[in-house]
Scaffold this active site. Structure first.
Site, PDB file in Angstrom:
ATOM      1  N   GLU A 148       9.290  19.830 -23.934  1.00 20.30           N
ATOM      2  CA  GLU A 148       8.623  20.186 -22.667  1.00 20.30           C
ATOM      3  C   GLU A 148       9.159  21.513 -22.117  1.00 20.30           C
ATOM      4  OE1 GLU A 148       6.019  18.658 -21.390  1.00 20.30           O
ATOM      5  OE2 GLU A 148       6.084  16.572 -22.079  1.00 20.30           O
TER       6      GLU A 148
ATOM      7  N   GLU B  62      -7.137  18.545 -10.078  1.00 24.48           N
ATOM      8  CA  GLU B  62      -8.572  18.697  -9.843  1.00 24.48           C
ATOM      9  C   GLU B  62      -9.052  20.132  -9.999  1.00 24.48           C
ATOM     10  OE1 GLU B  62      -9.042  15.083  -6.579  1.00 24.48           O
ATOM     11  OE2 GLU B  62      -8.411  17.074  -5.938  1.00 24.48           O
TER      12      GLU B  62
ATOM     13  N   LYS C 135       2.618  11.743 -10.648  1.00 22.58           N
ATOM     14  CA  LYS C 135       1.780  10.916 -11.521  1.00 22.58           C
ATOM     15  C   LYS C 135       2.582   9.685 -11.899  1.00 22.58           C
ATOM     16  CE  LYS C 135      -1.288  14.331 -13.570  1.00 22.58           C
ATOM     17  NZ  LYS C 135      -1.830  14.922 -14.807  1.00 22.58           N
TER      18      LYS C 135
ATOM     19  N   HIS D 166       7.807  11.253 -26.878  1.00 27.74           N
ATOM     20  CA  HIS D 166       6.713  12.035 -26.296  1.00 27.74           C
ATOM     21  C   HIS D 166       6.850  13.533 -26.600  1.00 27.74           C
ATOM     22  CE1 HIS D 166       3.689  13.409 -23.488  1.00 27.74           C
ATOM     23  NE2 HIS D 166       4.589  14.165 -22.882  1.00 27.74           N
TER      24      HIS D 166
ATOM     25  N   ASN E 211      -0.981  20.696 -19.810  1.00 25.28           N
ATOM     26  CA  ASN E 211      -1.418  19.857 -20.908  1.00 25.28           C
ATOM     27  C   ASN E 211      -1.332  20.559 -22.262  1.00 25.28           C
ATOM     28  OD1 ASN E 211      -2.199  17.185 -20.799  1.00 25.28           O
ATOM     29  ND2 ASN E 211      -4.266  17.696 -21.503  1.00 25.28           N
TER      30      ASN E 211
ATOM     31  N   ARG F 152      -3.290  22.547 -12.825  1.00 27.57           N
ATOM     32  CA  ARG F 152      -2.360  21.630 -13.478  1.00 27.57           C
ATOM     33  C   ARG F 152      -2.692  21.405 -14.948  1.00 27.57           C
ATOM     34  NH1 ARG F 152       0.330  16.481 -10.186  1.00 27.57           N
ATOM     35  NH2 ARG F 152       1.571  15.936 -11.987  1.00 27.57           N
TER      36      ARG F 152
ATOM     37  N   HIS G 156      -0.552  18.833 -25.517  1.00 27.18           N
ATOM     38  CA  HIS G 156      -0.636  17.393 -25.263  1.00 27.18           C
ATOM     39  C   HIS G 156      -1.907  16.761 -25.820  1.00 27.18           C
ATOM     40  CE1 HIS G 156       2.803  18.058 -22.766  1.00 27.18           C
ATOM     41  NE2 HIS G 156       2.817  16.817 -22.333  1.00 27.18           N
TER      42      HIS G 156
ATOM     43  N   ARG H 138       0.808  -1.229   0.000  1.00 31.66           N
ATOM     44  CA  ARG H 138       0.000   0.000   0.000  1.00 31.66           C
ATOM     45  C   ARG H 138       0.836   1.273   0.000  1.00 31.66           C
ATOM     46  NH1 ARG H 138      -2.877  -2.856   3.886  1.00 31.66           N
ATOM     47  NH2 ARG H 138      -4.632  -3.958   2.944  1.00 31.66           N
TER      48      ARG H 138
ATOM     49  N   HIS I 103      -0.924  13.660 -27.733  1.00 29.26           N
ATOM     50  CA  HIS I 103      -1.306  12.291 -27.349  1.00 29.26           C
ATOM     51  C   HIS I 103      -1.999  11.569 -28.496  1.00 29.26           C
ATOM     52  CE1 HIS I 103      -1.268  13.435 -22.812  1.00 29.26           C
ATOM     53  NE2 HIS I 103      -0.140  12.857 -23.167  1.00 29.26           N
TER      54      HIS I 103
ATOM     55  N   LYS J 168       7.135  23.682 -12.611  1.00 25.86           N
ATOM     56  CA  LYS J 168       6.373  22.452 -12.397  1.00 25.86           C
ATOM     57  C   LYS J 168       5.988  22.322 -10.917  1.00 25.86           C
ATOM     58  CE  LYS J 168       4.898  18.166 -13.526  1.00 25.86           C
ATOM     59  NZ  LYS J 168       4.935  17.119 -14.538  1.00 25.86           N
TER      60      LYS J 168
HETATM   61  N1  LIG Z   1       4.475  10.944 -15.057  1.00 25.50           N
HETATM   62  C1  LIG Z   1       4.443  12.007 -15.825  1.00 25.50           C
HETATM   63  O1  LIG Z   1       4.052  13.091 -15.370  1.00 25.50           O
HETATM   64  C2  LIG Z   1       4.896  11.902 -17.241  1.00 25.50           C
HETATM   65  C3  LIG Z   1       5.056  13.070 -18.017  1.00 25.50           C
HETATM   66  C4  LIG Z   1       5.546  12.937 -19.315  1.00 25.50           C
HETATM   67  C5  LIG Z   1       5.876  11.684 -19.821  1.00 25.50           C
HETATM   68  N2  LIG Z   1       5.709  10.574 -19.053  1.00 25.50           N
HETATM   69  C6  LIG Z   1       6.070   9.237 -19.550  1.00 25.50           C
HETATM   70  O2  LIG Z   1       7.457   9.198 -19.761  1.00 25.50           O
HETATM   71  C7  LIG Z   1       7.748   8.225 -20.776  1.00 25.50           C
HETATM   72  C8  LIG Z   1       8.740   8.817 -21.739  1.00 25.50           C
HETATM   73  O3  LIG Z   1       9.873   9.204 -21.023  1.00 25.50           O
HETATM   74  P1  LIG Z   1      11.329   9.255 -21.694  1.00 25.50           P
HETATM   75  O4  LIG Z   1      11.272  10.023 -22.953  1.00 25.50           O
HETATM   76  O5  LIG Z   1      12.262   9.647 -20.642  1.00 25.50           O
HETATM   77  O6  LIG Z   1      11.480   7.740 -22.187  1.00 25.50           O
HETATM   78  P2  LIG Z   1      12.400   6.509 -21.802  1.00 25.50           P
HETATM   79  O7  LIG Z   1      12.427   6.237 -20.366  1.00 25.50           O
HETATM   80  O8  LIG Z   1      11.914   5.417 -22.700  1.00 25.50           O
HETATM   81  O9  LIG Z   1      13.849   6.978 -22.282  1.00 25.50           O
HETATM   82  C9  LIG Z   1      14.098   7.246 -23.647  1.00 25.50           C
HETATM   83  C10 LIG Z   1      15.287   6.416 -24.173  1.00 25.50           C
HETATM   84  O10 LIG Z   1      16.500   6.898 -23.616  1.00 25.50           O
HETATM   85  C11 LIG Z   1      17.236   5.839 -23.003  1.00 25.50           C
HETATM   86  N3  LIG Z   1      17.976   6.497 -21.907  1.00 25.50           N
HETATM   87  C12 LIG Z   1      17.507   6.922 -20.720  1.00 25.50           C
HETATM   88  N4  LIG Z   1      18.451   7.611 -20.064  1.00 25.50           N
HETATM   89  C13 LIG Z   1      19.539   7.616 -20.854  1.00 25.50           C
HETATM   90  C14 LIG Z   1      20.841   8.187 -20.746  1.00 25.50           C
HETATM   91  N5  LIG Z   1      21.187   8.933 -19.693  1.00 25.50           N
HETATM   92  N6  LIG Z   1      21.721   7.978 -21.750  1.00 25.50           N
HETATM   93  C15 LIG Z   1      21.367   7.260 -22.848  1.00 25.50           C
HETATM   94  N7  LIG Z   1      20.160   6.729 -23.016  1.00 25.50           N
HETATM   95  C16 LIG Z   1      19.257   6.895 -22.041  1.00 25.50           C
HETATM   96  C17 LIG Z   1      16.201   4.834 -22.630  1.00 25.50           C
HETATM   97  O11 LIG Z   1      16.764   3.535 -22.519  1.00 25.50           O
HETATM   98  C18 LIG Z   1      15.247   4.944 -23.806  1.00 25.50           C
HETATM   99  O12 LIG Z   1      15.710   4.220 -24.911  1.00 25.50           O
HETATM  100  C19 LIG Z   1       6.437   7.859 -21.398  1.00 25.50           C
HETATM  101  O13 LIG Z   1       6.046   6.597 -20.930  1.00 25.50           O
HETATM  102  C20 LIG Z   1       5.471   8.923 -20.896  1.00 25.50           C
HETATM  103  O14 LIG Z   1       4.149   8.445 -20.763  1.00 25.50           O
HETATM  104  C21 LIG Z   1       5.240  10.669 -17.779  1.00 25.50           C
HETATM  105 ZN   LIG Z   2       4.472  15.775 -21.527  1.00 25.48          ZN
END
Ligand SMILES: NC(=O)c1ccc[n+]([C@@H]2O[C@H](COP(=O)([O-])OP(=O)(O)OC[C@H]3O[C@@H](n4cnc5c(N)ncnc54)[C@H](O)[C@@H]3O)[C@@H](O)[C@H]2O)c1
Ligand SMILES: [Zn+2]
Length: 367
Positions: A187, A239, A145, A267, A247, A243, A250, A123, A254, A228
């Site tokens: 971003e 809510e 998130k 992304h 978006n 926040r 996005h 939990r 998306h 942020k």
């Molecule tokens: N929680 C949130 O608020 C939020 C916001 C935006 C995006 N996201 C999520 O984040 C994800 C995308 O994140 P991302 O773009 O970081 O993707 P990711 O984690 O897939 O990383 C992108 C690529 O870079 C590689 N990588 C990571 N760090 C590295 C480094 N230091 N050197 C070399 N390679 C490296 C990874 O192996 C991968 O191939 C999606 O799933 C999206 O839904 C979440």
């Molecule tokens: Zn985003």
């Protein structure tokens, strides 16, 4: 080293930004860990980041932590119930308890997944974000998130679970492919457009196509994190609407990601395309002067992202919008701009206006 603090009720998240953060992790986290007995930690890391994982492990062990290390091969598919199970199994096998801390070392995929596991195992146990992509450092690691994907859609299963601390080490970005830097830049530009015209002007100046690196990256990341944190503090659970401005770009972003099965765009790249459409809509709906919209588009279309491919039909993208998590009674809500640095929420956009904005973007020549 820069330190920011995200305050939510009685809870605090300490955020560190700078070079050599991983090496100092043990010391920086002294206050985060409770004082009774040795701390148990699980580093769940992107398998690409072996060297960084060892640095983090050594640094924590020097401060008396007992550390387990689990490497996972990262792809968007890892963010699934299977991926979560891999971690649960490991935690159960070694009897992780309530005093154990999970470390998410990787990009947004690892952060979302490990945060989710931390939020659900027993939990909820504490976790620390160690974001290693620019996108994760400026955005996804902050805000709590967390979640996994379902075959019916992305991020459909999840919980809000704030990390106890976030460690952003600039050194780890050195190995990041340029495409992922651009994705993070998407971003960063977003923060400029919705909150901070000075930031946007600065980006226009420092950016040269196909190569993004900023000697002042530490300040740039800290500035985004400040925006942020401020936004999340106003509206932790998305809510009150505060926040929702995050978006921006996005809604369509998306839809573009989904229409291409999350395989074609990073992304932040999809968000760059989505922001071009949102800026055009801001003009079409009478909020934003055309010359400002043209200025925004000139910058965005100069990034190495390409235009919206002709195979992506307007009709299909519009259909996706109805499924947007933020849609209320089938009516899509768009965050639009009144100016660079100022937003407005519009709930009354017609499909034909979105189509017209898409057609306009498609008609622009890339520079
Ligand atoms: N929680 C949130 O608020 C939020 C916001 C935006 C995006 N996201 C999520 O984040 C994800 C995308 O994140 P991302 O773009 O970081 O993707 P990711 O984690 O897939 O990383 C992108 C690529 O870079 C590689 N990588 C990571 N760090 C590295 C480094 N230091 N050197 C070399 N390679 C490296 C990874 O192996 C991968 O191939 C999606 O799933 C999206 O839904 C979440
Ligand atoms: Zn985003």
């Amino acid at each position: 080293l820069k330190k920011l603090v995200l305050r939510l009720g009685s809870k605090k998240t300490q955020v560190w930004v700078g070079t050599g953060v991983l090496r100092q992790a043990g010391k920086l986290l002294r206050k985060v860990s409770s004082s009774q007995g040795p701390m148990k930690g699980w580093i769940i890391a992107d398998a690409r980041l072996k060297k960084e994982s060892k640095t983090l492990k050594d640094s924590l062990e020097k401060e008396g932590w007992k550390i387990h290390l689990l490497y996972l091969k990262v792809s968007e598919d890892l963010k699934s119930s299977n991926g979560a199970n891999r971690i649960y199994e490991e935690l159960l096998r070694f009897q992780a308890d309530r005093r154990s801390v999970l470390f998410a070392l990787g990009g947004g995929v690892i952060g979302d997944l490990v945060g989710f596991v931390a939020g659900t195992y027993l939990r909820g146990i504490p976790w620390v974000g160690v974001p290693t992509t620019l996108l994760a450092q400026v955005d996804s690691s902050i805000g709590g998130k967390t979640g996994i994907n379902h075959s019916k859609g992305k991020n459909l299963i999840g919980v809000f679970h704030q990390p106890a601390a976030v460690l952003c080490d600039l050194d780890v970005l050195r190995s990041l492919p340029q495409r992922d830097m651009i994705s993070g830049l998407g971003e960063i530009i977003k923060y400029g457009l919705i909150f901070d015209s000075t930031l946007f002007s600065k980006l226009e100046k420092i950016y040269s196509p196909f190569h993004f690196s900023d000697p002042d990256l530490e300040n740039l990341i800290a500035r985004c994190l400040k925006w942020k944190c401020q936004t999340v503090e106003k509206d932790e659970r998305d809510e009150t609407g505060a926040r929702e401005v995050l978006n921006f770009g996005h809604t369509l972003g998306h839809a573009i990601e989904a229409e291409t099965q999350y395989k074609y765009y990073r992304h932040g790249e999809a968000v760059i395309l989505g922001m071009r459409v949102a800026a055009r809509l801001s003009y079409l709906r009478g909020y934003l002067p055309e010359n400002t919209q043209e200025r925004i588009d000139r910058f965005l279309r100069g990034l190495p992202v390409g235009s919206i491919p002709s195979q992506l039909k307007n009709k299909n993208l519009l259909e996706r919008l109805k499924w947007d998590k933020k849609a209320v009674d089938g009516q899509v809500r768009f965050v639009l701009l009144r100016a660079i640095g100022s937003t407005v929420l519009d709930r009354q956009i017609q499909a034909k206006e979105i189509s017209s904005a898409l057609d306009w973007i498609r008609s622009r020549r890339m520079s």
